[in-house]
Design a protein around this motif. Structure first.
Motif, PDB file in Angstrom:
ATOM      1  N   GLU A   1      -1.605  -7.059   7.871  1.00 40.85           N
ATOM      2  CA  GLU A   1      -0.689  -6.314   7.385  1.00 40.85           C
ATOM      3  C   GLU A   1       0.687  -6.905   7.746  1.00 40.85           C
ATOM      4  O   GLU A   1       1.425  -6.936   6.786  1.00 40.85           O
ATOM      5  CB  GLU A   1      -0.645  -4.828   7.788  1.00 40.85           C
ATOM      6  CG  GLU A   1      -1.969  -4.196   7.167  1.00 40.85           C
ATOM      7  CD  GLU A   1      -2.016  -4.114   5.639  1.00 40.85           C
ATOM      8  OE1 GLU A   1      -0.962  -4.108   5.021  1.00 40.85           O
ATOM      9  OE2 GLU A   1      -3.187  -3.894   5.121  1.00 40.85           O
TER      10      GLU A   1
ATOM     11  N   ASP B   1       0.207   3.685  -3.059  1.00 41.19           N
ATOM     12  CA  ASP B   1      -0.929   4.432  -3.113  1.00 41.19           C
ATOM     13  C   ASP B   1      -0.750   5.592  -1.764  1.00 41.19           C
ATOM     14  O   ASP B   1      -1.327   6.623  -2.385  1.00 41.19           O
ATOM     15  CB  ASP B   1      -2.238   3.628  -2.577  1.00 41.19           C
ATOM     16  CG  ASP B   1      -2.760   2.989  -3.719  1.00 41.19           C
ATOM     17  OD1 ASP B   1      -2.004   3.028  -5.022  1.00 41.19           O
ATOM     18  OD2 ASP B   1      -3.459   1.911  -3.573  1.00 41.19           O
TER      19      ASP B   1
ATOM     20  N   ALA C   1      -2.832   4.542   7.577  1.00 40.22           N
ATOM     21  CA  ALA C   1      -1.788   3.686   7.120  1.00 40.22           C
ATOM     22  C   ALA C   1      -1.115   2.839   8.121  1.00 40.22           C
ATOM     23  O   ALA C   1      -1.050   1.751   8.440  1.00 40.22           O
ATOM     24  CB  ALA C   1      -0.753   4.421   6.166  1.00 40.22           C
TER      25      ALA C   1
ATOM     26  N   GLY D   1       0.868  -1.163   0.036  1.00 35.27           N
ATOM     27  CA  GLY D   1      -0.051   0.032  -0.135  1.00 35.27           C
ATOM     28  C   GLY D   1       0.789   1.297   0.122  1.00 35.27           C
ATOM     29  O   GLY D   1       0.556   2.227   0.087  1.00 35.27           O
TER      30      GLY D   1
END
Ligand SMILES: Cc1cc2nc3c(=O)[nH]c(=O)nc-3n(C[C@H](O)[C@H](O)[C@H](O)COP(=O)(O)O)c2cc1C
Length: 350
Positions: A339, A309, A330, A306
């Motif tokens: 994650e 992004d 995040a 991620g």
């Protein structure tokens, strides 16, 4: 395991002597235009309490027209040892600027003789001084006369492959009174491409008596050790490796002092640091700080799922709140077990 030769161990156990100044660290944070402002340096200082830090380069003759010290010359008394870097080609302006730098609290004055940017070389500054050694000499002599702190310089190995002049140039700068020289192992023509040619830094070290600092491609503890072993230099200076990573100088310094590798910060710790950096830039510079923070934020957001992004979103922030919200989201995501599994996948695929 990373080992130090007995030779290097002995070198690292003594302070770096720059003229009369003793610095208890052999790793330095380089001057980086648009990056090493007071806010960034405070972060570096937290992890590297004794290393020499450098301001962004300051245009000496521009100071003539300013009533006050510009923000890029501001020093926090708690962050010393710190050097103010100046650029220009006019000895008289540089000498006056050096006096202002010392009045602001600089422990050394550094002269930029390595910047490859056309806008600067066309006017005779930065790396173009490699082609005008007599002017460079006069600059060093004038500044040495004007201030009572050590005068140092940072340069490259030459203009291009046909003009690798660093050995003669460095000797001339030493004769003129320079107390330390940092050599970026690339030519001006190389810009930032190709490898830094550390072998030239080793040759400079062999001919000079003043300390020689190696610069170029120091991205890790391992590369710092290898560079010092290969060049015999008195210290290393970190540059691009610190972009979005104010931990690097401290990591290297810690290894030099203890022989132990510090655990690298996790992605969450890096993003927490990014948030602090953003908030501090806003506090210090207002709205301008937010625009400057965009590039820093992109440098921090790396190496996890991620990240790409997040980088593109951070690159568009208009307010500090937007940035903090993106970073908090995040961080929350990364803090979940899901994650962590993804992180492992990223590590394995690297
Ligand atoms: C964004 C950026 C800004 C820089 N600004 C300066 C500067 O103000 N003064 C200077 O002497 N060198 C400056 N440099 C050069 C670096 O200090 C260093 O010499 C160069 O990046 C090589 O080291 P590295 O391979 O570890 O990045 C800059 C480099 C970058 C990438």
């Amino acid at each position: 395991m990373l080992q130090l030769s007995p030779h290097l161990k002995a070198r690292l156990s003594t302070p770096l002597k720059i003229g009369a100044l003793e610095v208890n660290s052999r790793v330095l944070q380089s001057p980086l235009s648009g990056v090493t402002d007071l806010v960034f340096r405070r972060l570096v200082r937290r992890y590297a309490p004794e290393s020499m830090l450098y301001t962004e380069m300051v245009h000496a003759s521009r100071l003539q027209h300013l009533k006050e010290i510009p923000i890029i010359m501001e020093i926090d008394p708690n962050e010393r040892p710190v050097s103010i870097q100046l650029f220009d080609c006019r000895p008289h302006f540089l000498a006056e600027a050096a006096q202002k730098a010392v009045a602001e609290g600089a422990d050394t004055v550094d002269i930029n003789m390595g910047c490859p940017v056309n806008k600067i070389t066309r006017k005779g500054g930065g790396s173009s001084l490699l082609r005008q050694p007599e002017v460079a000499e006069e600059i060093v002599r004038e500044i040495v006369k004007a201030v009572d702190v050590p005068v140092t310089l940072k340069t490259r190995i030459g203009w291009d492959d046909a003009e690798i002049t660093i050995l003669d140039f460095a000797l001339r700068m030493q004769d003129a009174g320079a107390q330390m020289i940092t050599v970026h192992g690339r030519t001006r023509a190389q810009g930032y491409t190709g490898n830094a040619r550390w072998e030239w830094i080793g040759k400079v070290k062999q001919v000079l008596d003043i300390p020689v600092i190696a610069n170029g491609d120091i991205f890790s503890v391992e590369s710092a050790v290898r560079c010092l072993e290969e060049t015999g230099a008195d210290g290393v200076m970190c540059s691009r490796g610190t972009l979005g990573y104010p931990f690097l100088v401290g990591e290297i310094d810690y290894f030099f002092k203890t022989g132990e590798i510090l655990a690298a910060p996790t992605p969450v710790q890096r993003l927490e640091c990014a948030k602090e950096h953003l908030e501090a830039l806003y506090e210090y510079k207002g709205e301008r700080g937010i625009y400057q923070a965009r590039k820093h934020m992109a440098w921090y957001a790396k190496g996890f799922v991620g990240a790409s992004d997040l980088r593109s979103n951070l690159n568009k922030i208009e307010t500090v709140e937007q940035g903090v919200e993106l970073l908090n989201k995040a961080i929350d995501k990364l803090a979940t077990g899901y994650e962590v599994i993804e992180e492992k996948e990223v590590v394995m695929s690297q």
